[in-house]
Design an enzyme around this catalytic site. Structure first.
Site, short mmCIF file in Angstrom:
data_model
loop_
_atom_site.label_atom_id
_atom_site.label_comp_id
_atom_site.label_asym_id
_atom_site.label_seq_id
_atom_site.Cartn_x
_atom_site.Cartn_y
_atom_site.Cartn_z
N ASP A 1 0.76 5.47 9.22
CA ASP A 1 1.99 4.70 8.77
C ASP A 1 3.11 4.87 7.36
O ASP A 1 3.83 5.48 6.54
CB ASP A 1 1.96 3.91 9.17
CG ASP A 1 3.66 2.79 9.28
OD1 ASP A 1 4.72 3.89 9.48
OD2 ASP A 1 4.11 1.23 9.21
N ASP A 2 1.47 5.22 6.19
CA ASP A 2 2.38 4.55 4.59
C ASP A 2 2.09 6.17 5.05
O ASP A 2 3.22 6.59 3.63
CB ASP A 2 1.26 4.45 4.43
CG ASP A 2 0.30 2.66 4.46
OD1 ASP A 2 1.74 2.21 4.48
OD2 ASP A 2 -0.65 2.34 4.91
N LYS B 1 2.86 -5.20 12.54
CA LYS B 1 3.62 -3.73 12.62
C LYS B 1 3.82 -3.81 14.56
O LYS B 1 4.47 -3.37 15.12
CB LYS B 1 2.50 -2.43 12.82
CG LYS B 1 2.38 -2.92 11.04
CD LYS B 1 2.79 -1.77 10.24
CE LYS B 1 3.14 -1.51 8.52
NZ LYS B 1 4.40 -1.23 8.41
N ARG C 1 -5.61 -1.34 1.30
CA ARG C 1 -5.05 -2.07 0.39
C ARG C 1 -3.16 -2.42 1.48
O ARG C 1 -2.66 -1.75 2.05
CB ARG C 1 -4.07 -0.72 -0.17
CG ARG C 1 -3.28 0.14 -0.72
CD ARG C 1 -1.97 -0.86 -0.37
NE ARG C 1 -0.92 0.64 0.30
CZ ARG C 1 -0.49 0.19 1.33
NH1 ARG C 1 0.01 -0.45 1.90
NH2 ARG C 1 -0.07 1.38 1.96
N GLU D 1 -3.42 2.27 9.60
CA GLU D 1 -2.26 1.22 8.36
C GLU D 1 -3.15 0.62 6.95
O GLU D 1 -4.09 0.11 6.70
CB GLU D 1 -2.13 -0.13 8.77
CG GLU D 1 -1.02 -0.77 8.49
CD GLU D 1 0.73 -0.09 8.23
OE1 GLU D 1 0.87 0.89 9.66
OE2 GLU D 1 1.33 0.06 7.01
N ASP D 2 -2.57 1.22 6.26
CA ASP D 2 -2.71 0.01 4.65
C ASP D 2 -4.56 0.26 5.08
O ASP D 2 -4.85 0.00 4.04
CB ASP D 2 -2.82 -1.40 4.31
CG ASP D 2 -0.98 -1.78 4.58
OD1 ASP D 2 -0.67 -0.90 4.49
OD2 ASP D 2 -0.62 -2.66 4.97
N ASN E 1 6.32 -3.03 -1.51
CA ASN E 1 6.55 -4.13 -0.92
C ASN E 1 5.35 -4.66 -1.12
O ASN E 1 4.09 -5.11 -1.78
CB ASN E 1 6.39 -3.54 0.88
CG ASN E 1 7.50 -3.20 1.09
OD1 ASN E 1 8.08 -3.43 1.24
ND2 ASN E 1 7.18 -2.49 1.99
N TYR F 1 6.90 -9.72 9.25
CA TYR F 1 6.99 -8.43 8.64
C TYR F 1 6.84 -9.15 7.22
O TYR F 1 6.71 -9.96 6.50
CB TYR F 1 7.73 -7.44 9.27
CG TYR F 1 7.09 -6.16 8.50
CD1 TYR F 1 6.17 -5.67 9.15
CD2 TYR F 1 8.15 -5.15 8.46
CE1 TYR F 1 5.40 -4.88 8.44
CE2 TYR F 1 8.00 -3.97 7.68
CZ TYR F 1 6.64 -3.49 8.06
OH TYR F 1 6.53 -2.15 7.95
#
Ligand SMILES: NC(=O)C1=CN([C@@H]2O[C@H](COP(=O)(O)OP(=O)(O)OC[C@H]3O[C@@H](n4cnc5c(N)ncnc54)[C@H](O)[C@@H]3O)[C@@H](O)[C@H]2O)C=CC1
Ligand SMILES: CC(=O)C(=O)O
Ligand SMILES: [Mg+2]
Length: 546
Positions: A257-258, A163, A145, A234-235, A404, A91
Site C-alpha cells: 500500500d505504501d 485499513k 514504520r 502495510e507500513d 501522516n 484512521y
C-alpha cells in the site's frame, strides 16, 4: 444481525479464535428494550450522541472500536452516514494515537497476532481463524514504520484494523472476509521494551535472514490456509517494504500500500493539480518539475508511478526521470554525494556534482520545481520561506504535504494558503479542515491511499486476480483522477469528496477488473463476457451494505 465478536480459546496451549454471537439471531425480543424492538433508527442517533459526548479523539476511537465489536452493522452504518466525521477517528490521524497507546487501551481480541515464536507453527495459528473459507483480504503489518511514527512493534495492529474498516466502509468488502494481521518480529523501540504493559515480544527485531525465513513460511501458509486471499503489506520499514513486495508479488496476489497505493493516489491528485496549474501557467504536463522531500518507500512508489505515466504520454524513460528530484535528510539526492540506499539510486541525479545542497530553500532555487511533495515525516519542513519561494516561482504552486499523521505533516493547509497568498494547490496525507480565504471557502484534498486501496482490492477480489499487476494499479489511479465531478472541479478540488467513496470504489473496481482481464490474470473469467454497465452493476451488487 450477527455480530463479529472474537473470543480467544486455547487448545493444547495454542490460542484460537471463535466468533461469538451475542444472543440468538435476530436477538430474542426479551434481550431488547421495548423501544428498540420496533425502531432501530433512534439507535443511530443514540450511538452518535454517545460518540459526540466524548471529548478526546482517542476516547471516540475506543467507543467506536467497542461499538464495532458489539454491533458491527451499526458501526458501519455510522461510518457510511457520517464518513467525514468518522474516518479521521478510525484512521489517520487518530489511528496514530491508537497505535501509540495500543498496549494501554487494549480491550478485546481483534485480528491475528503472529510472533517470531510461532515460527514452524504459523499454519496452525492461521487455521485457528474461524472463517477461513470467507477470507478474501488481509492487511499485514510488522509494525516497523507505522505512519511517520517509526517502529511501534505490535502496537501497529490498529493500522491493519483501520485499513480494513475502510475496505468495508469504502468498498463494501464483507466484514467477515477481512483479516487484520500484525507480525511480531520484535521491536527496536526502547520505550515499548521498557513499558510493562507492552503486549508484544520483549526483544529487539530479528535479523534480516531470520525475518525472510519467517516471511517465507508465513506467505506459504497464508496461501495454503486462505487460497482466495489478497494480501496488502502495510507500513513495513523501507528496505523490507521493497524486498518483500518484490519477493512475493509474482507468486501471490499481494501489493504494498505504501509503495503502490500511495503512488496510485498521488499520481491521481497530481494530474488534477497539474490541470489547475496549467490553466494559470499554460505549462504542459510533461514540463512539470517535481521535487520530493523524503526519499523513502512512499516517495519511490510515487516517483515510479509518475515516471510510468510520463512514459505513457510519450516521454522516454530518461526524459521522464529527468522531471523528478528527491531530497532526504541529507539534502539533494545525487550520485556524486556518495553511497546511498539501493531504492534511491533510480532517482538519484546524475546531472549535479557540486557540493551537497542541504537547505530545502536552496534545493528549490536550484531545481525550480512546479510541484513540491512531502513524504518526509517532518512537521514544519514546509515553512514560510519554503512556501513563499514556491509561490514566487509559480503562479499556482502544487504543494502536497503527505506525511501522516497530522502532527508530522510538512505544513498545514492554512499555512500553505496564507504563505502562498491563496495561490497554492494543496493536498495533505491526513484530513485538513476547510479554510476561508479571500471570501471563498477552500478545500484541502486528502492525498491518502485510502481513496484507492478499497476499489483496487475489491476489483482484485471480484476478478479473482492471481497477481496484482502494475497496470491494475495504474488503472485505479486514472479512474480516481477521472472521477471528479464538474462541481468538484469548479471548487479546485484535486480529489473527490470523501462521501462519494463507495461510488468511486465501484468505478475503480470495475476498471481494475477490465485491466486484470486484459492482462489475463483474472480467474473469474465469466466476467469477461459482460458489458461495462453490467460489470459496474455486478460490482455494486457485490458490495456489502450494513
Ligand atoms: N499520504 C499517504 O497516502 C501516505 C503517506 N505516507 C507518509 O509518508 C511518510 C514517509 O513514509 P515512507 O516513505 O514509507 O517512510 P520511509 O521511512 O521509507 O521514508 C522517510 C524518508 O524521509 C526522509 N526524511 C526524514 N527526515 C527528513 C528531513 N528532516 N528532511 C528530509 N527528509 C527527511 C528519510 O531520509 C526517508 O528518505 C510517513 O509519514 C507516512 O505516514 C506514507 C504512505 C502513504
Ligand atoms: C497512509 C499510509 O499508508 C501511511 O501513512 O503509511
Ligand atoms: Mg501506510
Amino acid at each position: 444481525m450477527p455480530t463479529a465478536v472474537l473470543l480467544p480459546y486455547w487448545v493444547d496451549g495454542i490460542q484460537k479464535l471463535k466468533l461469538a454471537h451475542q444472543g440468538p439471531e435476530p436477538p430474542a425480543p426479551g434481550y431488547l428494550p421495548p423501544a428498540l424492538r420496533k425502531d432501530r433508527e433512534s439507535h443511530v442517533r443514540r450511538c452518535l450522541e454517545q460518540l459526540r459526548s466524548k471529548e478526546k479523539n482517542i476516547e471516540k476511537y475506543i467507543f467506536l472500536s467497542q461499538l464495532k465489536h458489539a454491533d458491527e452493522p451499526m458501526f458501519y452504518r455510522l461510518c457510511l452516514d457520517h464518513m467525514s466525521e468518522i474516518t479521521p477517528l478510525i484512521y489517520t490521524p487518530t489511528v496514530g494515537d491508537a497505535c501509540l497507546q495500543f498496549s494501554h487501551i487494549y480491550r478485546q481480541a481483534e485480528g491475528l497476532f503472529i510472533s517470531y515464536e510461532d515460527k514452524g507453527n504459523i499454519g496452525s495459528i492461521l487455521r485457528s481463524w474461524s472463517r477461513k473459507d470467507d477470507a478474501r483480504i488481509s492487511v499485514v503489518t510488522d509494525g516497523s514504520r507505522i505512519l511517520g511514527l517509526g517502529d511501534l512493534g505490535i502496537n501497529g495492529m490498529p493500522i491493519s484494523i483501520g485499513k480494513l474498516s475502510l475496505y468495508i466502509a469504502g468498498a463494501g468488502i464483507r466484514p467477515h472476509s477481512t483479516i487484520p494481521i500484525c507480525l511480531d518480529l520484535g521491536t527496536n523501540n526502547q520505550k515499548n521494551l521498557d513499558d510493562l504493559l507492552y503486549l508484544g515480544l520483549r526483544r529487539t527485531r530479528v535479523s534480516n535472514e531470520e525475518m525472510t525465513e519467517f516471511m517465507d513460511e508465513f506467505m506459504t501458509e497464508m496461501s495454503r490456509v486462505f487460497p482466495k486471499l489478497l494480501v496488502q503489506f502495510e507500513d513495513f520499514s523501507t528496505e523490507h517494504a521493497f524486498t518483500y513486495l518484490e519477493r512475493y508479488r509474482h507468486q501471490y496476489p499481494v501489493f504494498n500500500d505504501d509503495i503502490q497505493g500511495t503512488g496510485c493516489v498521488v499520481l491521481s491528485g497530481f494530474l488534477n493539480a497539474a490541470r489547475l496549474s496549467s490553466a494559470a501557467s499554460g505549462r504542459a504536463l510533461s514540463d512539470q518539475r517535481i521535487l520530493f522531500l523524503g526519499a523513502g518507500s512512499a516517495t519511490v512508489g510515487v516517483a515510479t508511478q509518475l515516471m510510468s505515466f510520463f512514459t505513457l504520454q510519450g516521454l522516454s524513460v530518461e526524459e521522464a526521470r529527468s522531471r523528478i528530484w528527491m531530497a532526504d535528510s541529507q539534502g539533494l539526492v545525487y550520485d556524486a554525494r556518495g553511497p546511498m540506499a539501493e531504492h534511491k539510486k533510480a532517482f538519484s541525479r546524475k546531472d549535479y556534482s557540486g557540493p551537497p545542497i542541504k537547505n530545502l530553500v536552496d534545493i528549490i532555487k536550484y531545481v525550480m520545481p512546479t510541484a513540491l511533495l512531502g513524504l518526509s515525516t517532518t512537521r514544519g519542513a514546509f515553512n514560510q520561506e519554503v512556501i513563499e519561494t514556491m509561490a514566487t516561482l509559480n503562479d499556482r504552486p502544487i504543494i502536497f504535504s503527505l506525511s501522516n499523521p497530522v502532527s508530522l505533516s510538512e505544513c498545514t493547509f492554512e499555512e500553505a494558503l496564507q504563505w502562498s497568498r491563496g495561490s497554492v494547490i494543496f493536498a495533505g496525507g491526513s484530513p485538513f479542515p476547510d479554510v476561508g480565504y479571500g471570501g471563498v471557502t477552500r478545500h484541502a484534498g486528502q492525498g491518502n491511499n485510502m481513496y484507492v486501496f478499497p476499489g483496487l482490492g475489491l476489483g482484485a477480489i471480484l476478478s479473482k486476480a492471481s497477481t496484482v499487476t502494475d497496470s491494475m494499479v495504474e488503472t485505479a489511479s486514472l479512474a480516481l483522477a477521472d472521477s471528479l465531478t464538474a462541481e468538484e472541479k469548479a471548487e479546485d478540488r484535486v480529489y473527490p469528496v470523501l462521501t462519494r467513496i463507495r461510488d468511486i470504489s465501484a468505478q475503480i473496481a470495475a476498471k481494475v477488473i477490465r485491466t486484470a482481464q486484459q492482462e489475463r490474470v483474472d480467474q473469474n473469467v465469466a466476467l469477461r463476457d459482460i458489458n461495462d454497465s453490467e460489470l459496474l452493476k455486478f460490482v455494486e451488487e457485490n458490495m456489502w451494505q450494513p
